[in-house]
Enzyme design. Structure first.
Site, PDB file in Angstrom:
ATOM      1  N   ASP A  98       1.201   0.341  -5.070  1.00  0.00           N
ATOM      2  CA  ASP A  98       0.019   0.719  -5.872  1.00  0.00           C
ATOM      3  C   ASP A  98       0.046   2.170  -6.347  1.00  0.00           C
ATOM      4  OD1 ASP A  98      -0.539   1.710  -3.282  1.00  0.00           O
ATOM      5  OD2 ASP A  98      -2.683   1.226  -3.399  1.00  0.00           O
ATOM      6  N   HIS A  99       0.587   3.084  -5.533  1.00  0.00           N
ATOM      7  CA  HIS A  99       0.626   4.502  -5.910  1.00  0.00           C
ATOM      8  C   HIS A  99       1.445   5.262  -4.884  1.00  0.00           C
ATOM      9  CE1 HIS A  99      -2.318   4.979  -2.715  1.00  0.00           C
ATOM     10  NE2 HIS A  99      -3.085   4.069  -3.311  1.00  0.00           N
TER      11      HIS A  99
ATOM     12  N   GLU B  94       0.819  -1.205   0.000  1.00  0.00           N
ATOM     13  CA  GLU B  94       0.000   0.000   0.000  1.00  0.00           C
ATOM     14  C   GLU B  94       0.865   1.274   0.000  1.00  0.00           C
ATOM     15  OE1 GLU B  94      -3.221   0.518  -0.475  1.00  0.00           O
ATOM     16  OE2 GLU B  94      -2.844   2.668  -0.261  1.00  0.00           O
TER      17      GLU B  94
ATOM     18  N   THR C 264      -6.135   2.953  -5.208  1.00  0.00           N
ATOM     19  CA  THR C 264      -5.943   1.502  -5.144  1.00  0.00           C
ATOM     20  C   THR C 264      -6.770   0.784  -6.196  1.00  0.00           C
ATOM     21  OG1 THR C 264      -5.489   1.504  -2.763  1.00  0.00           O
ATOM     22  CG2 THR C 264      -6.218  -0.566  -3.714  1.00  0.00           C
TER      23      THR C 264
ATOM     24  N   HIS D  31      -0.950   3.488   4.922  1.00  0.00           N
ATOM     25  CA  HIS D  31      -1.911   4.346   4.221  1.00  0.00           C
ATOM     26  C   HIS D  31      -1.988   5.683   4.933  1.00  0.00           C
ATOM     27  CE1 HIS D  31      -5.667   5.831   2.552  1.00  0.00           C
ATOM     28  NE2 HIS D  31      -5.666   4.850   1.672  1.00  0.00           N
TER      29      HIS D  31
HETATM   30  C1  GP9 Z   1      -8.991   0.374   1.374  1.00  0.00           C
HETATM   31  C2  GP9 Z   1      -7.693   0.496   0.670  1.00  0.00           C
HETATM   32  C3  GP9 Z   1      -7.315   1.933   0.419  1.00  0.00           C
HETATM   33  O1  GP9 Z   1      -9.623  -0.852   1.371  1.00  0.00           O
HETATM   34  O2  GP9 Z   1      -7.486  -0.385  -0.361  1.00  0.00           O
HETATM   35  O3  GP9 Z   1      -7.533   2.427  -0.835  1.00  0.00           O
HETATM   36  P1  GP9 Z   1      -6.865   3.810  -1.326  1.00  0.00           P
HETATM   37  O4  GP9 Z   1      -7.342   4.883  -0.393  1.00  0.00           O
HETATM   38  O5  GP9 Z   1      -5.382   3.653  -1.246  1.00  0.00           O
HETATM   39  O6  GP9 Z   1      -7.344   4.002  -2.722  1.00  0.00           O
HETATM   40 MN    MN Z   2      -3.870   2.459  -2.148  1.00  0.00          MN
END
Ligand code: GP9
Ligand code: MN
Length: 428
Positions: free
Chosen positions: A257-258, A38, A82, A198
């Site tokens: 992911d980003h 993440e 995500t 996150h």
């Molecule tokens: C929540 C997680 C976060 O289930 O995958 O998503 P994001 O905020 O990074 O798009």
């Molecule tokens: Mn994410």
């Protein structure tokens, strides 16, 4: 419409890249793990705070002799964050200019996603995540993508302090996920989505084991702490894979992911990178995320090709030895020899090994602004890259908003029936 579909097919006719013969089928029949880091950026690799490595386990994995690592791999997400990353990785389609494919179209559209393809080649398929199943509409979208199982937060024991932010803390989540992994018939395809690293990077005291950075930017300085925690969780998971034997018969794909630190934090980013200021080119390069493929017997090393999340599915399909000559995918195999290396960002900017275009400026690969000094030849090449970028984005939007895949089925592919799946947790 059918003319839109023809546009797509015509584009693919001339833009599909050939698999690399020395990699094609190398992972045939292996279990596959997609390990989602993440908000994890490439700059964290080998990054140190106070002389201490922030992510020692991921660093080790990155430079393992059996890991193929990419150091010019970019996230390409838009507002869908995500969910855009997931959409690209498993469909080779982009997110939307605004909103999220999974939220707006995940339930209703036809997809030809990687889990469905693998299911039809004898794989069992499962996604794991420690947040509520409805986040990003995963509980519906995963059915459209052909996931047999989705182990959302209902499947794990919850206690006070088990969760922070969006869900279960990674270590607790991963430990509990293993009981389900063990029951998956092999070969399997398992996607594991972590969440602790996150924004806003909160973590309980007892799990903080590296000092924060000291940029003074409140929302930035905790980032290395949750990244360090994620790294420890990753290390524990790799140990589990080794103990269980899965490490040796699986292809383990790890990716970020980003970005975790947005462009709103320029001053802090400059400090983290040890620069006095950052240009728009620096910020574009800051969008690099890890992409690594580990497998026993795979000749590892650092691959410098420019690519991004849109390219993952064709890469994996070629490694798995799956025929991929008539599917609708907008990326190209990162291991192909003569692949186009223009990386489209969702906002229409692009980067490449030669020139990059950010906003109104063109940069060379040293980050020098060169718009006003390009030769006619160079201008032509920049324009071609821009046209390609605009084309793939608009084709992707047509495919998604027009639900074009319902009019087209690759040979040998069976349409997914969402009714085949039910992810609800039932005790016992
Ligand atoms: C929540 C997680 C976060 O289930 O995958 O998503 P994001 O905020 O990074 O798009
Ligand atoms: Mn994410």
């Amino acid at each position: 419409s059918s003319s839109d579909l023809n546009d797509v097919l015509n584009y693919l006719k001339t833009n599909r890249s050939e698999p690399n013969v020395s990699y094609f089928g190398k992972a045939k029949g292996k279990n596959v793990f997609i390990f989602h880091l993440e908000s994890f950026q490439q700059f964290l690799i080998n990054y140190k705070v106070d002389g201490q490595e922030v992510t020692p386990n991921i660093n080790k994995f990155f430079s393992d002799t059996n890991t193929l690592s990419f150091d010019n791999f970019f996230h390409q997400v838009g507002q869908g964050k995500t969910s855009d990353a997931e959409t690209m990785l498993e469909n080779s389609l982009f997110g939307l200019p605004s909103g999220s494919v999974m939220t707006s179209y995940g339930t209703s559209n036809t997809f030809q996603a990687l889990p469905a393809i693998l299911d039809q080649h004898g794989y069992s398929t499962a996604a794991f995540h420690g947040d509520v199943g409805s986040f990003w509409n995963r509980d519906n979208t995963y059915k459209s993508w052909g996931y047999q199982y989705f182990f959302d937060d209902d499947y794990y024991k919850q206690k006070t302090n088990y969760s922070v932010g969006y869900g279960l803390k990674d270590k607790i989540f991963l430990k509990q996920a293993t009981q389900y992994i063990e029951q998956l018939p092999q070969p399997f395809y398992a996607k594991i989505i972590t969440v602790t690293n996150h924004y806003p990077y909160e973590l309980d005291k007892q799990n903080q084991s590296i000092p924060k950075t000291t940029t003074g930017d409140q929302t930035v300085d905790g980032y290395v702490q949750t990244a360090h925690y994620l790294d420890q969780a990753f290390g524990e998971f790799i140990n589990y894979l080794k103990k269980s034997g899965l490490y040796n018969n699986s292809m383990i794909v790890v990716y970020g992911d980003h970005y975790g630190i947005s462009n709103n934090h320029k001053k802090a980013i400059a400090q983290l990178l040890g620069k006095s200021s950052v240009s728009n080119y620096d910020l574009a390069m800051f969008q690099k995320v890890p992409f690594m493929i580990h497998m026993n017997g795979l000749e590892g090393g650092i691959n410098h090709t420019y690519g991004g999340e849109i390219d993952v599915m064709p890469t994996l399909m070629d490694l798995l030895g799956l025929k991929n000559t008539d599917t609708i995918q907008l990326g190209n195999d990162l291991l192909s020899v003569n692949r186009n290396q223009t990386v489209a960002f969702r906002d229409g900017n692009f980067v490449s090994p030669t020139f990059s275009k950010i906003g109104n400026q063109v940069y060379d690969n040293k980050g020098k602004a060169v718009s006003s000094s390009l030769t006619a030849q160079q201008k032509k090449s920049v324009n071609e890259m821009q046209a390609r970028t605009d084309k793939v984005l608009s084709l992707s939007d047509k495919i998604v908003t027009g639900d074009l895949l319902r009019f087209y089925t690759p040979s040998g592919f069976k349409k997914v029936n969402k009714k085949d799946y039910d992810y609800k947790y039932t005790d016992g």
